[in-house]
Motif scaffolding. Structure first.
Motif, PDB file in Angstrom:
ATOM      1  N   LYS A 100      32.125  20.558  25.186  1.00 32.14           N
ATOM      2  CA  LYS A 100      30.919  19.871  25.663  1.00 32.14           C
ATOM      3  C   LYS A 100      29.776  20.870  25.763  1.00 32.14           C
ATOM      4  O   LYS A 100      29.958  21.988  26.239  1.00 32.14           O
ATOM      5  CB  LYS A 100      31.187  19.247  27.037  1.00 32.14           C
TER       6      LYS A 100
ATOM      7  N   THR B 298      25.701  20.525  27.059  1.00 30.73           N
ATOM      8  CA  THR B 298      24.642  19.681  27.596  1.00 30.73           C
ATOM      9  C   THR B 298      23.446  20.557  27.929  1.00 30.73           C
ATOM     10  O   THR B 298      23.562  21.448  28.765  1.00 30.73           O
ATOM     11  CB  THR B 298      25.103  18.947  28.874  1.00 30.73           C
ATOM     12  N   GLU B 299      22.332  20.320  27.261  1.00 30.10           N
ATOM     13  CA  GLU B 299      21.129  21.096  27.543  1.00 30.10           C
ATOM     14  C   GLU B 299      20.251  20.351  28.540  1.00 30.10           C
ATOM     15  O   GLU B 299      20.116  19.144  28.484  1.00 30.10           O
ATOM     16  CB  GLU B 299      20.358  21.381  26.251  1.00 30.10           C
TER      17      GLU B 299
ATOM     18  N   GLY C 215      21.581  24.968  30.441  1.00 29.86           N
ATOM     19  CA  GLY C 215      22.532  23.968  29.993  1.00 29.86           C
ATOM     20  C   GLY C 215      23.918  24.297  30.493  1.00 29.86           C
ATOM     21  O   GLY C 215      24.143  25.354  31.100  1.00 29.86           O
ATOM     22  N   HIS C 216      24.843  23.386  30.256  1.00 29.09           N
ATOM     23  CA  HIS C 216      26.244  23.591  30.612  1.00 29.09           C
ATOM     24  C   HIS C 216      27.084  23.575  29.347  1.00 29.09           C
ATOM     25  O   HIS C 216      26.888  22.720  28.474  1.00 29.09           O
ATOM     26  CB  HIS C 216      26.740  22.511  31.576  1.00 29.09           C
TER      27      HIS C 216
ATOM     28  N   ASN D  73      19.314  27.496  27.826  1.00 31.44           N
ATOM     29  CA  ASN D  73      19.246  26.792  26.539  1.00 31.44           C
ATOM     30  C   ASN D  73      19.014  27.794  25.412  1.00 31.44           C
ATOM     31  O   ASN D  73      19.536  27.634  24.308  1.00 31.44           O
ATOM     32  CB  ASN D  73      18.111  25.762  26.544  1.00 31.44           C
TER      33      ASN D  73
END
Length: 141
Positions: free
Chosen positions: A87, A89-90, A95-96, A113
């Motif tokens: 995964k 996610t930004e 982000g993660h 990011n």
């Protein structure tokens, strides 16, 4: 007790090495091991011994990433966990990234990011989660 640390990896203590002030506790997560550098006082108070079940607790902000799964040999960080990115996610600035290890454990990190983009981190890519032993807390039930 519930805590905000995103990473709570359950395993078995396989080694405890005590020094004068601190010690290193090694927790087996199955296919991977993680080392925690904690105070000798904490080792005693928690009763940390080989064979005991324990959790490696790591804040997402303390997890770094490197591309590929080859161990980095010229780095002081003791923990390098290999896996596959599952995964990304930004957000607005940060982000993660979540990485799944071969044993099914997932570790997540919060990075910029800019780092996600410059490393080219994408779902399905191999990567290393890199964590200093001093950034790992140990918990027990």
């Amino acid at each position: 007790m519930r805590i905000s640390a995103r990473n709570q990896l359950k395993g078995t203590i396989v080694k405890v090495v005590e020094g004068a002030v601190n010690g290193v506790v090694t927790i087996s997560l199955g296919n991977e091991e993680i080392k925690a550098n904690i105070t000798r006082e904490s080792i005693k108070e928690l009763g940390l011994t080989e064979g005991k079940t324990a959790y490696a607790v790591i804040k997402a902000t303390n997890v770094m990433f490197a591309t590929g799964t080859e161990r980095i040999t010229n780095i002081s960080a003791r923990n390098q966990l290999a896996g596959t990115i599952v995964k990304v996610t930004e957000g607005a600035v940060n982000g993660h990234v979540s990485l799944e290890m071969a044993d099914g454990n997932v570790i997540s990190g919060s990075i910029t990011n800019e780092a996600i983009e410059s490393l080219g981190l994408k779902v399905g890519d191999p990567a290393l989660a890199v964590i200093k032993a001093t950034d790992v807390m140990v918990g027990i039930e």
